[in-house]
Design a protein around this motif. Structure first.
Motif, mmCIF file in Angstrom:
data_model
loop_
_atom_site.group_PDB
_atom_site.id
_atom_site.type_symbol
_atom_site.label_atom_id
_atom_site.label_comp_id
_atom_site.label_asym_id
_atom_site.label_seq_id
_atom_site.Cartn_x
_atom_site.Cartn_y
_atom_site.Cartn_z
ATOM 1 N N GLU A 37 -7.498 3.971 2.479
ATOM 2 C CA GLU A 37 -8.503 4.158 1.727
ATOM 3 C C GLU A 37 -9.662 4.930 2.840
ATOM 4 O OE1 GLU A 37 -12.728 1.438 0.258
ATOM 5 O OE2 GLU A 37 -10.891 0.545 1.035
ATOM 6 N N THR A 93 0.975 -1.301 -0.088
ATOM 7 C CA THR A 93 0.104 -0.165 0.120
ATOM 8 C C THR A 93 0.701 1.273 -0.019
ATOM 9 O OG1 THR A 93 -0.114 0.067 2.566
ATOM 10 C CG2 THR A 93 -1.932 -1.107 1.314
ATOM 11 N N ARG A 113 -13.547 6.812 3.447
ATOM 12 C CA ARG A 113 -15.085 6.609 3.182
ATOM 13 C C ARG A 113 -15.563 7.899 3.939
ATOM 14 N NH1 ARG A 113 -16.578 0.363 3.129
ATOM 15 N NH2 ARG A 113 -15.313 -0.384 1.046
ATOM 16 N N GLY A 123 -9.422 4.918 -8.745
ATOM 17 C CA GLY A 123 -9.498 5.037 -7.139
ATOM 18 C C GLY A 123 -10.467 5.853 -6.647
ATOM 19 N N TYR A 124 -11.478 5.905 -7.140
ATOM 20 C CA TYR A 124 -12.436 6.787 -6.340
ATOM 21 C C TYR A 124 -14.060 6.553 -7.022
ATOM 22 C CZ TYR A 124 -15.066 11.279 -5.782
ATOM 23 O OH TYR A 124 -16.062 12.131 -5.353
ATOM 24 N N ALA A 181 -4.075 2.396 -5.693
ATOM 25 C CA ALA A 181 -5.500 1.978 -6.407
ATOM 26 C C ALA A 181 -5.673 2.890 -7.563
ATOM 27 C CB ALA A 181 -6.644 2.181 -5.456
ATOM 28 N N ASP A 200 -16.284 6.893 -1.870
ATOM 29 C CA ASP A 200 -15.098 5.840 -1.340
ATOM 30 C C ASP A 200 -13.616 6.483 -2.090
ATOM 31 O OD1 ASP A 200 -13.599 3.974 -0.723
ATOM 32 O OD2 ASP A 200 -14.737 2.501 -1.653
ATOM 33 N N SER A 201 -12.679 6.872 -1.489
ATOM 34 C CA SER A 201 -11.499 7.304 -2.172
ATOM 35 C C SER A 201 -10.528 6.306 -1.763
ATOM 36 C CB SER A 201 -10.991 8.573 -1.565
ATOM 37 O OG SER A 201 -11.705 9.595 -2.068
ATOM 38 N N GLN A 202 -10.030 5.434 -2.609
ATOM 39 C CA GLN A 202 -9.139 4.095 -2.359
ATOM 40 C C GLN A 202 -7.627 4.485 -2.209
ATOM 41 O OE1 GLN A 202 -10.318 1.405 -5.627
ATOM 42 N NE2 GLN A 202 -12.543 1.251 -4.403
#
Length: 212
Positions: free
Chosen positions: A65, A60, A67, A120-121, A145, A139-141
């Motif tokens: 991530e 990562t 939310r 990623g979003y 991502a 949701d922002s990953q």
């Protein structure tokens, strides 16, 4: 075609032989290989690195991530009569901070919905038909991502889709010109072709194992 001669020291002239079709073909293949390699160098590097990262989802690099929910009320003009004006709705939500490409429009008595997608979003929006109040689940990953989605071409838009096509064309041209150059190198031709066949057999075996 006449030969071209050039003067040399001592008054003698060396005869320059005209280039054969084989030599000209090799020069063209080498020119294409070198310059398409330079043009697509960063593309190859990007897909190489992101491909390895995609193969290891546990990497990562500190990207997390997140939310959240975004709430608000649409302007009174979000409907044209009883019909939803999706262009005005999309513009109002983008002004409120949502990003990406809007789609999946749906209007019914249970609530009006749409979604926003980007690498990623994602944001899923639900609108109360009577009041225009909305709730967006965002949701922002993270950037890892996002790079993975760019690698796959997911939710990246038409401009990035064109970039992927061009990358594929360049890589195909690099492979074909590299093979053409190999065929002109007499000392390396046999060993190069055998290495190519061995690599193809290995890839085929790995694909067969993966599909089991």
């Amino acid at each position: 075609m006449s030969s071209v001669s050039t003067p040399e020291p001592g008054g003698t002239r060396a005869v320059r032989r005209p280039r054969t079709l084989k030599n000209r073909s090799y020069q063209v293949a080498r020119w294409l290989h070198v310059y398409t390699s330079m043009i697509s160098l960063l593309i190859v590097l990007f897909f190489s690195v992101t491909g390895v990262v995609l193969n290891h989802p546990e990497w990562t690099f500190g990207s997390a991530e997140t939310r959240q929910q975004v709430k608000g009320t649409l302007p009174q003009t979000w409907k044209a009569g009883s019909a939803v004006d999706w262009l005005k709705v999309t513009a109002a939500l983008q002004k409120a901070g949502l990003k990406g490409t809007a789609g999946d429009y749906r209007a019914d008595s249970g609530g009006d919905t749409l979604s926003f997608r980007a690498p990623g979003y994602s944001a899923d929006v639900n609108i109360e038909p009577a009041t225009g109040r909305y709730t967006a689940s965002v949701d922002s990953q993270g950037w890892v991502a996002a790079l993975g989605d760019l690698h796959r071409g997911r939710d990246a838009g038409s401009a990035w889709s064109l970039a992927l096509d061009l990358a594929g064309y360049f890589l195909t041209l690099i492979a074909l010109t590299g093979l053409a150059m190999l065929l002109y190198l007499k000392k390396l031709r046999l060993s190069g072709i055998l290495t190519l066949l061995a690599g193809a057999a290995l890839v085929g075996l790995l694909m067969k194992l993966a599909l089991k």
